[in-house]
Enzyme design. Structure first.
Site, PDB file in Angstrom:
ATOM      1  N   TYR A  54      28.738  11.372 -75.756  1.00 27.50           N
ATOM      2  CA  TYR A  54      27.961  12.092 -74.748  1.00 27.50           C
ATOM      3  C   TYR A  54      28.237  13.591 -74.825  1.00 27.50           C
ATOM      4  CZ  TYR A  54      27.532   7.338 -72.834  1.00 27.50           C
ATOM      5  OH  TYR A  54      27.304   5.992 -72.665  1.00 27.50           O
ATOM      6  N   HIS A 139      31.573   1.046 -78.631  1.00 27.80           N
ATOM      7  CA  HIS A 139      30.310   1.668 -78.247  1.00 27.80           C
ATOM      8  C   HIS A 139      29.193   1.384 -79.256  1.00 27.80           C
ATOM      9  CE1 HIS A 139      28.443   5.582 -76.366  1.00 27.80           C
ATOM     10  NE2 HIS A 139      27.801   4.492 -76.013  1.00 27.80           N
TER      11      HIS A 139
HETATM   12  N1  LIG Z   1      25.767   1.698 -74.843  1.00 26.85           N
HETATM   13  C1  LIG Z   1      26.336   1.963 -73.670  1.00 26.85           C
HETATM   14  O1  LIG Z   1      27.477   1.627 -73.414  1.00 26.85           O
HETATM   15  C2  LIG Z   1      25.542   2.693 -72.633  1.00 26.85           C
HETATM   16  C3  LIG Z   1      24.168   2.865 -72.815  1.00 26.85           C
HETATM   17  C4  LIG Z   1      23.475   3.553 -71.840  1.00 26.85           C
HETATM   18  C5  LIG Z   1      24.108   4.050 -70.709  1.00 26.85           C
HETATM   19  N2  LIG Z   1      25.448   3.898 -70.584  1.00 26.85           N
HETATM   20  C6  LIG Z   1      26.152   4.436 -69.367  1.00 26.85           C
HETATM   21  O2  LIG Z   1      25.390   4.146 -68.226  1.00 26.85           O
HETATM   22  C7  LIG Z   1      25.015   5.351 -67.546  1.00 26.85           C
HETATM   23  C8  LIG Z   1      23.629   5.188 -66.931  1.00 26.85           C
HETATM   24  O3  LIG Z   1      22.663   4.927 -67.910  1.00 26.85           O
HETATM   25  P1  LIG Z   1      21.396   5.885 -68.182  1.00 26.85           P
HETATM   26  O4  LIG Z   1      21.805   7.267 -67.896  1.00 26.85           O
HETATM   27  O5  LIG Z   1      20.905   5.537 -69.491  1.00 26.85           O
HETATM   28  O6  LIG Z   1      20.295   5.362 -67.241  1.00 26.85           O
HETATM   29  P2  LIG Z   1      19.828   5.294 -65.734  1.00 26.85           P
HETATM   30  O7  LIG Z   1      20.984   5.275 -64.774  1.00 26.85           O
HETATM   31  O8  LIG Z   1      18.897   4.167 -65.736  1.00 26.85           O
HETATM   32  O9  LIG Z   1      18.949   6.611 -65.553  1.00 26.85           O
HETATM   33  C9  LIG Z   1      19.512   7.842 -65.416  1.00 26.85           C
HETATM   34  C10 LIG Z   1      18.418   8.879 -65.183  1.00 26.85           C
HETATM   35  O10 LIG Z   1      17.843   8.677 -63.912  1.00 26.85           O
HETATM   36  C11 LIG Z   1      17.644   9.925 -63.286  1.00 26.85           C
HETATM   37  N3  LIG Z   1      18.216   9.849 -61.923  1.00 26.85           N
HETATM   38  C12 LIG Z   1      19.467   9.517 -61.562  1.00 26.85           C
HETATM   39  N4  LIG Z   1      19.590   9.557 -60.222  1.00 26.85           N
HETATM   40  C13 LIG Z   1      18.393   9.917 -59.739  1.00 26.85           C
HETATM   41  C14 LIG Z   1      17.895  10.124 -58.428  1.00 26.85           C
HETATM   42  N5  LIG Z   1      18.652   9.949 -57.337  1.00 26.85           N
HETATM   43  N6  LIG Z   1      16.587  10.478 -58.290  1.00 26.85           N
HETATM   44  C15 LIG Z   1      15.795  10.637 -59.371  1.00 26.85           C
HETATM   45  N7  LIG Z   1      16.228  10.469 -60.647  1.00 26.85           N
HETATM   46  C16 LIG Z   1      17.510  10.112 -60.812  1.00 26.85           C
HETATM   47  C17 LIG Z   1      18.373  10.994 -64.096  1.00 26.85           C
HETATM   48  O11 LIG Z   1      17.372  11.850 -64.598  1.00 26.85           O
HETATM   49  P3  LIG Z   1      17.641  13.334 -65.136  1.00 26.85           P
HETATM   50  O12 LIG Z   1      18.051  13.142 -66.555  1.00 26.85           O
HETATM   51  O13 LIG Z   1      16.301  13.953 -65.014  1.00 26.85           O
HETATM   52  O14 LIG Z   1      18.683  13.972 -64.302  1.00 26.85           O
HETATM   53  C18 LIG Z   1      19.083  10.224 -65.160  1.00 26.85           C
HETATM   54  O15 LIG Z   1      18.995  10.799 -66.447  1.00 26.85           O
HETATM   55  C19 LIG Z   1      25.159   6.460 -68.577  1.00 26.85           C
HETATM   56  O16 LIG Z   1      25.393   7.710 -67.966  1.00 26.85           O
HETATM   57  C20 LIG Z   1      26.346   5.942 -69.366  1.00 26.85           C
HETATM   58  O17 LIG Z   1      27.535   6.258 -68.655  1.00 26.85           O
HETATM   59  C21 LIG Z   1      26.161   3.210 -71.516  1.00 26.85           C
END
Ligand SMILES: NC(=O)c1ccc[n+]([C@@H]2O[C@H](COP(=O)([O-])OP(=O)(O)OC[C@H]3O[C@@H](n4cnc5c(N)ncnc54)[C@H](OP(=O)(O)O)[C@@H]3O)[C@@H](O)[C@H]2O)c1
Length: 321
Positions: A54, A139
């Site tokens: 990240y 990962h």
């Molecule tokens: N392979 C893996 O292990 C893996 C894969 C994916 C994710 N992850 C982990 O899981 C976490 C979450 O996954 P993700 O970031 O892919 O997806 P997510 O939680 O489904 O979506 C995050 C996006 O939603 C938006 N958001 C968040 N809160 C909001 C709110 N209150 N109102 C409006 N929009 C909002 C943000 O947009 P903006 O970008 O516009 O701020 C953010 O980029 C990651 O940060 C990471 O730590 C791990």
């Protein structure tokens, strides 16, 4: 659930996903990142997830700095291994091509060997300013099953036995390979992104039954499916799986939103709470860039959702019963 899962059952199951602190898609500044972590702490959030991937270490550095004054025994942190960061100062004038708005001062090299895991973790401890990590995930080993399921997981188990790390697991965007890890390896947790959500429940076929059988906890990430389910009204350019959402996915999400509205529930509140309907899910991790986002996330988690919404969605074939 196994005893190595480091979540306090009295704390809210909401987790802070810190990919956004690594400038995912666009720049975020240090102050905004710190305020987001502080706001999460004030709300009682005690689980934070990051990775070297990240922002080529930026997320780990920002998260470590923001948590530095917090009592170490009061929160759990996870990071990941499998991509080593190799310095490339000669490319620092370019931007990273891995989806993060940071200079390309490192390149990522896949490495699930024992030595690679130890080196990756050493560098993570350094960036985080910690001497112990609560959870370490392999990962994205989608294309690296052979090494990740042998030398990779073996190195993590060795570190767990030595007390350098608390729990071990794997984190992926797909459920089938995670289910194989659960069935075949001595892991404690998996982080599953986007495959057990209000929009996509494919993990119910493989991972969730395997996790239930083996007592492995599932951390549900990507509950907003990359942002598509994060706002009450879904814009045409909403993201799904880190790309523009296809028309059929947009239509389905809007249909789900309509039914939520009929029950007086905003779509994102249903999205945040949906994964916790399965007992295997021990935490929901929301990708967070700002304080406002995590405050809203906590409000969404606390919103009352009538059972009739879930049964209505199931009756209309929009979620699995
Ligand atoms: N392979 C893996 O292990 C893996 C894969 C994916 C994710 N992850 C982990 O899981 C976490 C979450 O996954 P993700 O970031 O892919 O997806 P997510 O939680 O489904 O979506 C995050 C996006 O939603 C938006 N958001 C968040 N809160 C909001 C709110 N209150 N109102 C409006 N929009 C909002 C943000 O947009 P903006 O970008 O516009 O701020 C953010 O980029 C990651 O940060 C990471 O730590 C791990």
């Amino acid at each position: 659930m196994t005893s190595r899962i480091p979540f306090d059952s009295a704390a809210p199951p909401l987790g802070f996903g810190a990919a956004q602190l690594g400038n995912l898609y666009r720049p975020t500044d240090d102050e905004t990142s710190r305020r987001a972590v502080d706001a999460a702490w004030e709300l009682g959030v005690r689980y934070f997830d990051t990775a070297p991937h990240y922002g080529l270490g930026l997320s780990e550095r920002r998260l470590g700095a923001a948590l530095a004054s917090r009592p170490r025994d009061q929160y759990a942190i996870s990071t990941k291994v499998g991509r080593l960061l190799v310095p490339t100062p000669e490319h620092a004038d370019r931007l990273d091509d891995g989806g993060f708005a940071v200079p390309a001062a490192f390149r990522r090299t896949w490495d699930f060997s024992r030595d690679g895991i130890l080196r990756s973790l050493d560098a993570s401890l350094d960036r985080l300013g910690l001497d112990r990590i609560d959870i370490v995930y392999l990962h994205d080993p989608d294309e690296h099953w052979a090494a990740a399921s042998t030398t990779g997981v073996g190195a993590l188990i060795e570190l767990r036995d030595q007390g350098v790390i608390g729990a071990v697991g794997a984190g992926m965007n797909q459920s089938a390979v995670l289910a194989e890890f659960v069935r075949r390896c001595d892991i404690d947790l998996v982080m599953l992104a986007g495959r057990y959500t209000l929009l996509d429940q494919s993990a119910a076929d493989d991972l969730l039954p395997a996790a239930a059988e083996r007592g492995v906890g599932v951390v549900a990430a990507g509950a907003y499916n990359s942002g598509l389910l994060s706002s009450d009204r879904i814009p045409d350019d909403a993201k799904y799986d880190y790309a523009d959402a296809p028309a059929a996915v947009l239509a389905r999400a809007r249909r789900i939103a309509e039914i939520c509205a009929q029950h007086g529930v905003a779509l994102p509140a249903a999205a945040v709470q949906f994964p916790l309907r399965r007992p295997e899910v021990v935490s929901v991790v929301l990708g967070t860039r700002t304080a406002e986002q995590i405050v809203q996330g906590a409000e969404r988690m606390a919103t009352a959702v009538p059972d009739a919404l879930w049964s209505d969605l199931a009756a209309q074939g929009l979620v699995r019963p």
